[in-house]
Design an enzyme around this catalytic site. Structure first.
Site, PDB file in Angstrom:
ATOM      1  N   GLY A  26     -19.937 -17.718 -16.842  1.00 19.13           N
ATOM      2  CA  GLY A  26     -18.439 -18.480 -16.949  1.00 19.13           C
ATOM      3  C   GLY A  26     -18.684 -19.756 -16.681  1.00 19.13           C
ATOM      4  O   GLY A  26     -17.878 -20.324 -17.744  1.00 19.13           O
ATOM      5  N   GLU A  76     -21.863 -25.442 -12.213  1.00 18.84           N
ATOM      6  CA  GLU A  76     -21.379 -26.330 -11.529  1.00 18.84           C
ATOM      7  C   GLU A  76     -22.391 -27.580 -11.743  1.00 18.84           C
ATOM      8  O   GLU A  76     -22.331 -28.339 -10.656  1.00 18.84           O
ATOM      9  CB  GLU A  76     -21.570 -26.027  -9.996  1.00 18.84           C
ATOM     10  CG  GLU A  76     -22.449 -25.539  -9.178  1.00 18.84           C
ATOM     11  CD  GLU A  76     -23.065 -24.043  -9.429  1.00 18.84           C
ATOM     12  OE1 GLU A  76     -22.705 -23.627 -10.257  1.00 18.84           O
ATOM     13  OE2 GLU A  76     -23.742 -23.872  -8.635  1.00 18.84           O
ATOM     14  N   HIS A  91     -13.606 -22.516  -9.222  1.00 14.77           N
ATOM     15  CA  HIS A  91     -14.766 -22.173  -8.704  1.00 14.77           C
ATOM     16  C   HIS A  91     -15.944 -23.286  -9.014  1.00 14.77           C
ATOM     17  O   HIS A  91     -16.656 -23.732  -7.947  1.00 14.77           O
ATOM     18  CB  HIS A  91     -15.288 -20.902  -9.326  1.00 14.77           C
ATOM     19  CG  HIS A  91     -16.535 -20.404  -8.811  1.00 14.77           C
ATOM     20  ND1 HIS A  91     -16.645 -19.265  -7.873  1.00 14.77           N
ATOM     21  CD2 HIS A  91     -17.611 -20.446  -9.129  1.00 14.77           C
ATOM     22  CE1 HIS A  91     -17.936 -19.026  -7.425  1.00 14.77           C
ATOM     23  NE2 HIS A  91     -18.861 -19.929  -8.183  1.00 14.77           N
ATOM     24  N   GLU A  92     -15.848 -23.646  -9.885  1.00 11.46           N
ATOM     25  CA  GLU A  92     -16.893 -24.734 -10.123  1.00 11.46           C
ATOM     26  C   GLU A  92     -16.657 -26.198  -9.605  1.00 11.46           C
ATOM     27  O   GLU A  92     -17.553 -26.705  -8.956  1.00 11.46           O
ATOM     28  CB  GLU A  92     -17.232 -24.920 -11.821  1.00 11.46           C
ATOM     29  CG  GLU A  92     -17.552 -23.845 -12.697  1.00 11.46           C
ATOM     30  CD  GLU A  92     -18.459 -22.945 -12.205  1.00 11.46           C
ATOM     31  OE1 GLU A  92     -19.433 -23.411 -11.523  1.00 11.46           O
ATOM     32  OE2 GLU A  92     -18.425 -21.664 -12.488  1.00 11.46           O
ATOM     33  N   HIS A 151     -17.842 -25.756  -5.997  1.00 13.36           N
ATOM     34  CA  HIS A 151     -19.336 -26.091  -5.881  1.00 13.36           C
ATOM     35  C   HIS A 151     -19.576 -27.453  -5.617  1.00 13.36           C
ATOM     36  O   HIS A 151     -20.716 -27.754  -4.926  1.00 13.36           O
ATOM     37  CB  HIS A 151     -19.883 -25.390  -6.812  1.00 13.36           C
ATOM     38  CG  HIS A 151     -20.326 -24.181  -7.029  1.00 13.36           C
ATOM     39  ND1 HIS A 151     -21.077 -23.735  -5.891  1.00 13.36           N
ATOM     40  CD2 HIS A 151     -20.158 -23.308  -7.897  1.00 13.36           C
ATOM     41  CE1 HIS A 151     -21.370 -22.486  -6.320  1.00 13.36           C
ATOM     42  NE2 HIS A 151     -20.737 -21.887  -7.289  1.00 13.36           N
ATOM     43  N   GLU A 165     -22.702 -19.444  -3.003  1.00 16.92           N
ATOM     44  CA  GLU A 165     -21.611 -18.665  -3.807  1.00 16.92           C
ATOM     45  C   GLU A 165     -20.547 -17.975  -2.930  1.00 16.92           C
ATOM     46  O   GLU A 165     -19.340 -17.827  -3.198  1.00 16.92           O
ATOM     47  CB  GLU A 165     -22.414 -17.704  -4.684  1.00 16.92           C
ATOM     48  CG  GLU A 165     -23.247 -18.302  -5.862  1.00 16.92           C
ATOM     49  CD  GLU A 165     -22.487 -19.058  -6.707  1.00 16.92           C
ATOM     50  OE1 GLU A 165     -21.289 -19.198  -6.656  1.00 16.92           O
ATOM     51  OE2 GLU A 165     -23.338 -19.575  -7.605  1.00 16.92           O
ATOM     52  N   ASP A 177     -33.540 -14.592 -10.894  1.00 23.93           N
ATOM     53  CA  ASP A 177     -31.978 -14.342 -11.598  1.00 23.93           C
ATOM     54  C   ASP A 177     -31.428 -13.097 -11.074  1.00 23.93           C
ATOM     55  O   ASP A 177     -30.234 -12.801 -11.318  1.00 23.93           O
ATOM     56  CB  ASP A 177     -32.115 -14.460 -13.085  1.00 23.93           C
ATOM     57  CG  ASP A 177     -32.261 -15.756 -13.583  1.00 23.93           C
ATOM     58  OD1 ASP A 177     -31.745 -16.821 -12.820  1.00 23.93           O
ATOM     59  OD2 ASP A 177     -33.011 -16.122 -14.559  1.00 23.93           O
ATOM     60  N   TYR A 237     -21.205 -13.484  -3.775  1.00 23.16           N
ATOM     61  CA  TYR A 237     -20.135 -14.063  -4.208  1.00 23.16           C
ATOM     62  C   TYR A 237     -19.028 -13.181  -3.268  1.00 23.16           C
ATOM     63  O   TYR A 237     -18.575 -13.936  -2.471  1.00 23.16           O
ATOM     64  CB  TYR A 237     -19.753 -14.075  -5.500  1.00 23.16           C
ATOM     65  CG  TYR A 237     -20.343 -14.859  -6.571  1.00 23.16           C
ATOM     66  CD1 TYR A 237     -19.961 -15.791  -7.325  1.00 23.16           C
ATOM     67  CD2 TYR A 237     -21.817 -14.508  -6.928  1.00 23.16           C
ATOM     68  CE1 TYR A 237     -20.761 -16.531  -8.231  1.00 23.16           C
ATOM     69  CE2 TYR A 237     -22.398 -14.978  -7.878  1.00 23.16           C
ATOM     70  CZ  TYR A 237     -21.990 -16.098  -8.319  1.00 23.16           C
ATOM     71  OH  TYR A 237     -22.837 -16.719  -9.499  1.00 23.16           O
TER      72      TYR A 237
HETATM   73 ZN   LIG Z   1     -20.933 -20.060  -8.531  1.00 25.50          ZN
END
Ligand SMILES: [Zn+2]
Length: 618
Positions: A285, A288, A312-313, A316, A335, A390, A398
Site C-alpha cells: 500500500g 514510509e 499511516h505512512e 511512521h 506497526e 518478510d 499492525y
Molecule cells: Zn506501516
C-alpha cells in the site's frame, strides 16, 4: 509499511512451517538481529556516500558506496557487510585496494562481505553493481507505467532488501546519515528518501542528503517521468503526469494530517513530507520512506475514502522512522504504534464515525489473520529465526499491536496516554529499540504511575502469547449495525437490492456489507446485486477486490473479465494474493490464475511474484 493481512510468504501456507524445533527451543537473545551478517558491535557504519548510475538497458545500478566507520572495539580489523546478488568490483581504503571476501550465501540473508581494514581506516569504498534480479529494485518498462513513454525504477528496502542494492550493515539497529549522487537518463527525475528539490533542473544528475540518522530499510530511490505538485507549505506529491492532478486532489488533506499529528505527538522532525505515487505494480500500500512516502496508485479512489494509508505512512514519521524497531522481531513497535496513530489521525480529521468504522474493519481483518496463522505467528514479539524476514508482515504487528495500545488508552484515559506517547517519541527519538527496552520504559512510566489500572502480566500476555487476551477491546460502529440489518433483510429476500438506499454509503459501508456476506450465494442474488450497483465495474479498488472475492468463491462468471484485468493490472499484494489463493482452490480457477499470472509477471514486483507463484500451475 502498509501491507496488512497478507504476509509475504512463498506459497502461503507452507512457508510458515519452516520452524526449526531446536532453534525455537533456544532462547532468543533480545536485540540480536538474526537477519544480518554485519558486526556493528565491533565496527559501526555511521554515514553512507552513494554514487550510482541507473542503467535501464542492463537493469543495473553501477557505482560505489563509501562508508564512514567507527570502531567499537579497539583492534577490530574486519568489517562485515550484508549483500545480496551484488557484483563487487573492488574495495578500497584511501584509494588503495584492500582484501575482501564473500562468504557462503544464505537463501534468507544473502551473502556476507568481509573487508580487511588497515589500522586507522576511517572510510571504506565498495565499487559494485547490482544484478537485474536485485530483490529490492524493480525496473519497469515504459509499457508498465501510466504514461507508457519512459521506463521507471523504484526500490523497496524493507525488510532486508537494501543489501540487494547497497553493501551495508543492513540491520535496523544501525542508523546512518547519507549523501547520494544519482545519474539517470537526462529526461527522467530521481527522488530519494532525503532532501528533494522539486524545482531541480532535469538534467540526469541529482544530489541528495539525509542528515537525520536512519536505519538502512528506509533508504529509497525512484526514477521516472515524475512531476511535482505542492499540496501545502511542507507537503507535495510526485507522480507521473497522468496521475499528478488526481493524486494531489485525493491527498490534499496531507498538510492538515501533518499539523494535527504534530499538535498531539510532537514536532515533525524530517523537514518536508512529500508523497511519491508509484506505478500499480508497487507491491505494498505504502512505504514510509522518510520525507518521501512511496504510495500505491490503487488508493486514488476519487473520494478520499482510502486516505488512511497516507495517515499511516505519515504516522511512521513518529513511530518507526523516529523510534525504530531494533530487529524484525520488534516490528510491532513500528506497526502497532503506527496503526494506533492512524486511527487517531483519521478521527481527528474526519470524526468518530469514520474512526469506528475503520477500527471495526481492522478488527475483522485481524480476526481472520488470527484464524489463519499458526499460534507462534500470533505473538507480537515473533520468532523469525531461520526465516524470511518478510514473513513478519501480517495483521498481528499492525492491528493486534494497535489494539493493545487502545486497551491501555481505555484504561488510563486518552489524555494520559497521549502524554505518554509524546514523551515516548521524545525519549527514544532517533533510536532503535527492542521490545524489552520498551517494557523497561513502561515499568518506569505507566506501570509505575497506574499500578491499579495496568499490570505487566497483562502487557506480557499481549506481547508474548498468541491470539487476543480475554476482554480485549472490541471496536463497535453504529453505522455498521445498520448495514448488518440491511444485509440481513436482503439475504432473507425481505428487500430487493435496488430498494437498498446506498446514497450515503461510503467505501467503508460497502466493504463491511460485502465482506460479511455468506461465502456461498446463489447466482441470481449476485446478479441482482451487480445489476443494482454495477459492482463488477467498481472503480474503487478495495470495493472491487471484495466483490471479486465473492465472484471467485461463487464462480460468478460475469465478473471474470474484470477479475482478469484486475490481476494483470495491479501488483499490490494485499489486493491480488487473496484472489490467487481463492482461485487456486479449483482446477478451473487455477487455470485462470495461471494465465493471468503469466501475463502479469513481467510487471509484478519480485515480492509479489514470490508471494503468489505457489498458487499457479508450473
Ligand atoms: Zn506501516
Amino acid at each position: 509499511m502498509f501491507s496488512c493481512s497478507q504476509p509475504v510468504t512463498g506459497s502461503g501456507e507452507t512457508a510458515l512451517s519452516q520452524h526449526n524445533d531446536t532453534a525455537v527451543a533456544k532462547h532468543i537473545e533480545a536485540g540480536n538481529d538474526y537477519h544480518s551478517f554485519s558486526n556493528p558491535d565491533e565496527i559501526t557504519v555511521t554515514h553512507l556516500d552513494l554514487a550510482l548510475t541507473a542503467d535501464f538497458e542492463q537493469k543495473q545500478l553501477k557505482g560505489r558506496a563509501t562508508l564512514d566507520i567507527v570502531r567499537q572495539q579497539a583492534g577490530a580489523d574486519t568489517l562485515v557487510l550484508d549483500t545480496r546478488d551484488l557484483n563487487i568490483n573492488s574495495v578500497t581504503v584511501n584509494g588503495q585496494s584492500v582484501d575482501y571476501s564473500l562468504g557462503a550465501s544464505d537463501a534468507n540473508l544473502g551473502t556476507p562481505l568481509s573487508i580487511s581494514l588497515p589500522a586507522n581506516a576511517k572510510q571504506v569504498t565498495v565499487n559494485y553493481h547490482t544484478s537485474p534480479e536485485a530483490s529490492g529494485v524493480q525496473w519497469l518498462t515504459p509499457a508498465q507505467t501510466a504514461g507508457k513513454q519512459h521506463p521507471f525504477l523504484f526500490t523497496q528496502a524493507q525488510a532486508i532488501h537494501a543489501r540487494s542494492f547497497i553493501p551495508l550493515q543492513d540491520s535496523p539497529q544501525v542508523r546512518i546519515t547519507y549523501d547520494a549522487n544519482i545519474k539517470t537518463p537526462a529526461n527522467l527525475l530521481a527522488v530519494m528518501s532525503a532532501s528533494n528539490n522539486p524545482h531541480t533542473e532535469r538534467d540526469g544528475d541529482y544530489s541528495f542528503s539525509m542528515p537525520q540518522p536512519i536505519p538502512s530499510y528506509l533508504i529509497a530511490l525512484a526514477i521516472g517521468d515524475l512531476q511535482f505538485q505542492a499540496m501545502g507549505d511542507r507537503t507535495g506529491v510526485y507522480a507521473e503526469p497522468a496521475l499528478l492532478k488526481a493524486a494531489a486532489a485525493e491527498f490534499e488533506d496531507t498538510e492538515s494530517m501533518l499539523e494535527l499529528t504534530e499538535e498531539k505527538y510532537g514536532p515533525y522532525r524530517w523537514d518536508r513530507y512529500d508523497l511519491l505515487i508509484l506505478p500499480p505494480s508497487f507491491p505494498f500500500g505504502g512505504m514510509e520512506n522518510p520525507r518521501l512516502s512511496f504510495i500505491t496508485p490503487t488508493v486514488i479512489a476519487g473520494d478520499k475514502s482510502l486516505v488512511s494509508l497516507i495517515a499511516h505512512e505519515l504516522a511512521h514519521s513518529w513511530s518507526g522512522n523516529t523510534v525504530t524497531n531494533a530487529t524484525w522481531r520488534d516490528l510491532w513497535l513500528n506497526e502497532g504504534f503506527t496503526t494506533y496513530l492512524t486511527y487517531r489521525i483519521m478521527e481527528m480529521l474526519y470524526g468518530p464515525d469514520r474512526y469506528n468504522m475503520e477500527a471495526v474493519l481492522g478488527y475483522q481483518s485481524l480476526q481472520s489473520d488470527i484464524d489463519a496463522l499458526p499460534e507462534a505467528d500470533q505473538k507480537l514479539a515473533i520468532d523469525l529465526r531461520g526465516r524470511n524476514a518478510d514473513e513478519v508482515f501480517s495483521d498481528i504487528p499492525y492491528e493486534k499491536g494497535a489494539l493493545m495500545l487502545r486497551e491501555i488508552e481505555q484504561k488510563i484515559g486518552r489524555e494520559a496516554f497521549d502524554k505518554f506517547l509524546l514523551n515516548y517519541f521524545e525519549h527514544f527519538a532517533f533510536e532503535s529499540i527492542t521490545t524489552d527496552v520498551f517494557l523497561t520504559y513502561l515499568d518506569k512510566t505507566l506501570l509505575k504511575d497506574y499500578p491499579e489500572k495496568l499490570s505487566r502480566a497483562r502487557i506480557e500476555q499481549w506481547i508474548f502469547q498468541p491470539g487476543l487476551p480475554e476482554g480485549a477491546p472490541e471496536p463497535q460502529s453504529d453505522a455498521f449495525s445498520d448495514i448488518d440489518e440491511v444485509r440481513q433483510r436482503w439475504l432473507t429476500d425481505k428487500r430487493d437490492a435496488n430498494e437498498i438506499d446506498t446514497t450515503l454509503w461510503t467505501t467503508h459501508e460497502w466493504l463491511y456489507f460485502l465482506n460479511n456476506l455468506p461465502d456461498s450465494l446463489p447466482a441470481q442474488k449476485l446478479e441482482e446485486l451487480d445489476n443494482a450497483f454495477s459492482l463488477t465495474q467498481s472503480q474503487n479498488n478495495e470495493i472491487a477486490h471484495s466483490w471479486l472475492m465473492i465472484a471467485v468463491k461463487n464462480e460468478y462468471k460475469p465478473a471474470y473479465d474484470r477479475l482478469y484485468k484486475y490481476l494483470v493490472n495491479i501488483g499490490r499484494n494485499k489486493l491480488v494474493k487473496p484472489l490467487y489463493r481463492e482461485l487456486a482452490k479449483t482446477p478451473q480457477g487455477k487455470k485462470l490464475a495461471t494465465k493471468a499470472f503469466n501475463e502479469a509477471k513481467a510487471g509484478y514486483h519480485p515480492l509479489t511474484i514470490k508471494a503468489n507463484e505457489g498458487f499457479i500451475n508450473d
